[in-house]
Write an enzyme that holds these catalytic residues in place. Structure first.
Site, PDB file in Angstrom:
ATOM      1  N   GLY A 657       0.962  -1.022   0.169  1.00  0.00           N
ATOM      2  CA  GLY A 657      -0.279  -0.020  -0.203  1.00  0.00           C
ATOM      3  C   GLY A 657       0.530   1.390   0.267  1.00  0.00           C
ATOM      4  O   GLY A 657       1.864   0.927   0.406  1.00  0.00           O
ATOM      5  N   CYS A 658      -0.374   2.820   0.166  1.00  0.00           N
ATOM      6  CA  CYS A 658       0.805   3.359  -0.219  1.00  0.00           C
ATOM      7  C   CYS A 658       1.155   4.310   1.199  1.00  0.00           C
ATOM      8  O   CYS A 658       2.815   4.484   1.116  1.00  0.00           O
ATOM      9  CB  CYS A 658      -0.619   4.337  -0.983  1.00  0.00           C
ATOM     10  SG  CYS A 658      -1.531   5.002  -0.441  1.00  0.00           S
ATOM     11  N   TYR A 659       0.329   4.295   1.920  1.00  0.00           N
ATOM     12  CA  TYR A 659       0.922   4.670   2.985  1.00  0.00           C
ATOM     13  C   TYR A 659       2.108   4.231   3.929  1.00  0.00           C
ATOM     14  O   TYR A 659       2.968   3.863   4.363  1.00  0.00           O
ATOM     15  CB  TYR A 659      -0.482   4.987   4.566  1.00  0.00           C
ATOM     16  CG  TYR A 659      -1.134   5.458   4.148  1.00  0.00           C
ATOM     17  CD1 TYR A 659      -0.677   6.553   4.524  1.00  0.00           C
ATOM     18  CD2 TYR A 659      -2.085   5.906   4.294  1.00  0.00           C
ATOM     19  CE1 TYR A 659      -1.349   8.338   4.594  1.00  0.00           C
ATOM     20  CE2 TYR A 659      -2.930   7.205   3.539  1.00  0.00           C
ATOM     21  CZ  TYR A 659      -3.103   7.834   4.571  1.00  0.00           C
ATOM     22  OH  TYR A 659      -3.551   9.080   4.338  1.00  0.00           O
ATOM     23  N   ALA A 660       1.839   2.196   3.151  1.00  0.00           N
ATOM     24  CA  ALA A 660       2.760   1.300   3.845  1.00  0.00           C
ATOM     25  C   ALA A 660       3.990   1.084   3.320  1.00  0.00           C
ATOM     26  O   ALA A 660       4.859   1.288   3.838  1.00  0.00           O
ATOM     27  CB  ALA A 660       1.540   0.266   3.839  1.00  0.00           C
ATOM     28  N   GLY A 662       5.646   4.062   2.795  1.00  0.00           N
ATOM     29  CA  GLY A 662       6.336   5.100   3.250  1.00  0.00           C
ATOM     30  C   GLY A 662       6.692   4.569   4.668  1.00  0.00           C
ATOM     31  O   GLY A 662       7.920   5.338   5.138  1.00  0.00           O
TER      32      GLY A 662
END
Length: 855
Positions: A657-660, A662
């Site tokens: 995932g994107c949040y994950a 970063g």
């Protein structure tokens, strides 16, 4: 096929040429202008804004490419950069994209001259008025009623474009008359239709001197003042004949000319070599034939430096500022001749060849050999020699004694003039047509090395030399080639030989030729690998399409979206692809697809995966949802943290995932080094994402009205990324211990794309900011998509938008050295999704990890 700018060096194969430029600073040229047009050429806004726009162009091509083209386009007077013909349908369907593209050009000091039509709009108004459009030979019969309506619609459409540009801060001047003078084409036959006899370029130059883009309609006037209608293509051609611009651009919805049989976009047409044969093709008929003939006749009147591009408004930047282009490039090129040897050249032409070699061949320039000696040596060889009528280029190809061996490109010498006029590209195309197999040698530091790899089927590197071959399929024959090129011959006129005792370049994965290891995908070139995307309507799918469009070894074969079924894929210019609506059962039937990307929401992918598993498909599957991020049989694809070898061997890859992504980049160095203990509570992540992260389906989280002057918290506990971050870090770095727990609090901001993550991390022993920063630099050394900032430098969202990596910084320390705060930023659509998916696909399919990713 690649269209490249050369760095010309006599004696080596030159790259394919679209255009060429001096190595001056593009920004300097754009600011200062040329030959009296300084005030127009200098953009009146802040210089830093111009530099920002130029940096944005780097997202579609390399810095070198962009600056070369800016320098090239800035080398002429402002009104000689480009004439852009805009169809009426483009004004209706792509007005915003067109205005944005023109604004980009203007922000870097360029002044395209726009002339537009309004055919579809005119037909609509005529239908409302009960007037049936009538044509003869494709020319609209224009009576007084039709002309009155045409004048009105032309003025309205012209003003729409001008206003769209002005809203973006770009000055534009509507010019509805006074430029074109015409006589009647045939008054009895066509009525009020004109044939242009004069172009008044003073109005255009006046607009540019005032810093405004000239926006022209294609209406003309007779000497006695009668307004007459002129086809917009014809008007653009007449304008180009007078101004002699570098570029003539025809914008259309399809984004180029497409081959009638293969349905592939035609990349380049070299008229001198291809025109006659092309016009004989059975699919070249009707409008296509007329279009090609008109462009041919136009370019025959212009300097060879002029060329025509057919492209969509969305891809105008890529066509103008990258070697690969995005539409169809049409140019004159030069006619190539060939002879069986030097004796076949006339005495007059031998003198021209002598001049070419004595001034451009480095071995002759430095005195290693003479022209006479080299030509005499060719007489004893079975050589075919090539050149152009102006003797700006020369090549010699040696026929091997053994018919099974490839032909040797012994010499390739070119003048700068040949590069400027695309002769090098023409000649290389002829060589590939004439010889089924070729071999050649270049220096490893040659600036066109990447182009050679694209052209070659294989290569062997020894020290600073690279042997290339094309059309050679027998590995035993390759061994003979290497054995022949053993010892360097100082000052030799032919290819330099190489020693096979060393190691191969690009070697790291599996045992290959000569017992050395080779990276999958480099030693032997194959046809493009096919990719299918399921669920491409969303933002991530669109970004992935753009990346695949620019990939040297991938081809988009299927794009599935129920909402867009039947429509062309606008962001893909390499060929014409139509959106389809594939069911799970359709996937196994498409056995030629090498990789499937599932760009679907959570909990929807399983039927597609089950269908492929049931058919025992070996296709690579990259899932962008969270459905398989906790499944041990799937590989979690975050190469920088968890290694690349597993991804290389995987066929089922779960994209993080994107949040994950970063968050894990922000946490991993401290976790891996043992500073974060699993039982130590208090790791918290405060994340803010642009509203593109909420997808395209309308919701409060992507409602710009609700987000205006606002920030919206959501899912404050139990977000799936919270579990994903702790699970993957624990599995990767904390085996046989309790899992790491993190608290994650996501928010949506009022910006479109990008994520900012502020991570608070209790640590097990006191540290300083400098120690933390050094740890991160060491951890991410050599990672091309992770940038570690200095202590105190805090990443910002605006600096990561449209970029393909992660920035990490901040590195503040509090609580007596026992709490570290790290800030990470990431573009949620790119490294947070599409770019990472392409990284994983590259590894799994055997390509370079960063292929197709602008670095």
């Amino acid at each position: 096929m690649l269209r490249t700018l050369p760095v010309l060096r006599a004696g080596s194969v030159c790259a394919r040429v679209r255009a060429a430029a001096a190595p001056a600073s593009a920004l300097t040229a754009a600011r200062t202008g040329r030959r009296g047009m300084t005030s127009a050429r200098s953009y009146q806004g802040d210089v830093s804004e111009k530099e920002t726009i130029v940096k944005l162009l780097y997202n579609i091509g390399s810095k070198k490419e962009v600056e070369q083209y800016l320098t090239y386009f800035s080398s002429v007077e402002s009104h000689q950069f480009a004439v852009i013909k805009v169809g009426g349908a483009v004004l209706t369907d792509s007005l915003d994209s067109l205005a944005s593209s023109l604004t980009f050009l203007n922000r870097v000091g360029l002044y395209p001259i726009v002339v537009h039509g309004a055919g579809p709009q005119l037909n609509g108004l005529l239908d409302d008025a009960g007037i049936v459009p009538d044509y003869i030979d494709g020319i609209r019969i224009t009576d007084e009623k039709t002309l009155n309506i045409a004048r009105k619609v032309f003025a309205e459409e012209n003003l729409k474009l001008v206003e769209a540009l002005e809203k973006l801060g770009t000055r534009a001047r509507p010019i509805n008359g006074g430029v074109f003078t015409a006589e009647y084409l045939d008054k009895d036959k066509y009525k009020l239709v004109g044939k242009i006899t004069h172009v008044n370029k003073a109005l255009i130059e006046s607009s540019i001197r005032a810093g405004a883009l000239p926006i022209l309609t294609s209406l003309a006037e007779t000497p006695d003042g009668q307004i007459v209608n002129v086809n917009a293509d014809v008007a653009a051609g007449e304008l180009a004949s007078v101004l002699e611009p570098l570029k003539i651009v025809y914008l259309n919805e399809k984004g180029g000319l497409f081959h009638g049989v293969t349905k592939k976009r035609i990349d380049v047409i070299n008229l001198d070599e291809e025109y006659e044969d092309l016009m004989k093709e059975p699919w070249v008929k009707f409008g296509t034939k007329l279009k090609i003939r008109e462009i041919h006749d136009l370019l025959m009147r212009l300097p060879r430096s002029s060329s025509v591009s057919i492209i969509s408004a969305d891809h105008l930047h890529k066509e103008l500022f990258t070697h690969s282009g995005a539409g169809t490039l049409i140019r004159r090129g030069h006619r190539i001749f060939k002879h069986s040897g030097p004796k076949a050249i006339s005495n007059t032409d031998v003198d021209k060849l002598r001049t070419l070699l004595s001034e451009n061949d480095p071995q002759i320039v430095d005195g290693s050999t003479s022209v006479a000696s080299y030509l005499k040596s060719l007489e004893s060889k079975n050589a075919t020699i090539y050149g152009d009528t102006g003797y700006d280029i020369f090549a010699s190809v040696i026929t091997p004694e053994d018919a099974t061996e490839p032909f040797i490109v012994e010499k390739f010498v070119s003048t700068k003039n040949a590069a400027l006029n695309n002769v090098t590209d023409n000649l290389w195309s002829v060589l590939r047509k004439d010889f089924k197999s070729l071999a050649w040698v270049v220096r490893k530091n040659d600036p066109n090395l990447a182009w050679y790899f694209e052209r070659a089927d294989g290569s062997y590197t020894e020290n600073d030399l690279v042997l290339f071959w094309s059309g050679v399929e027998n590995l035993d024959l390759v061994q003979k080639l290497v054995a022949r090129f053993v010892t360097p011959r100082s000052g030799a006129a032919g290819p330099v030989k190489i020693n096979p005792a060393g190691t191969r370049s690009y070697s790291s994965t599996r045992v290959g030729l000569f017992g050395h290891q080779q990276r999958r995908g480099y030693a032997t070139k194959t046809s493009p690998r096919k990719v299918g995307i399921i669920g491409a309507r969303g933002y991530t799918g669109q970004e992935l399409i753009k990346l695949i469009d620019n990939h040297p070894s991938l081809e988009l074969s299927h794009v599935s979206s129920r909402e867009l079924k039947g429509k062309p894929v606008a962001d893909y210019s390499s060929s014409q692809v139509i959106y389809s609506s594939l069911s799970p059962q359709d996937l196994p039937a498409n056995t030629d697809v090498d990789a499937w990307v599932l760009a679907l929401p959570n909990k929807i992918c399983k039927p597609f995966v089950d269908a492929l598993e049931g058919a025992k498909s070996k296709a690579v599957v990259v899932d962008l949802s969270a459905d398989y991020r906790f499944t041990d049989s799937w590989t979690y694809g975050l190469p920088e943290l968890y290694g690349r070898d597993k991804v290389r061997q995987a066929t089922r890859i779960s994209n993080p995932g994107c949040y994950a992504t970063g968050s894990q980049v922000a946490l991993a160095p401290l976790v891996k080094a043992g500073f974060v203990l699993p039982g130590l509570s208090g790791v918290s992540i405060f994340g803010v994402s642009g509203y593109s992260g909420a997808g395209t389906t309308p919701s409060p989280k992507n409602d710009v009205n609700l987000l205006r002057d606002n920030m919206m918290p959501y899912a404050l506990t139990g977000h799936i990324h919270e579990r994903e971050i702790g699970h993957q870090l624990s599995r990767g770095f904390l085996s046989n211990t309790a899992p790491l727990e993190v608290a994650f609090m996501p928010h949506v901001g009022q910006f479109f794309r990008g994520i900012s993550l502020t991570v608070s991390i209790p640590v097990s022993k006191a540290v300083t900011p400098e120690e933390v920063q050094a740890l991160y630099e060491q951890t991410y050394a050599g990672q091309k998509l992770i940038k570690v900032l200095k202590v105190g430098e805090i990443p910002e969202v605006r600096d990561i938008q449209n970029k393909h990596g992660v920035q990490v910084g901040g590195f503040a320390v509090g609580s007596g050295g026992k709490r570290v705060v790290v800030v990470a930023t990431i573009d949620n659509l790119l490294k947070g999704a599409a770019t990472q998916a392409l990284q994983n696909m590259n590894l799994a399919l055997g390509f370079d990890e960063y292929a197709g990713i602008p670095l």
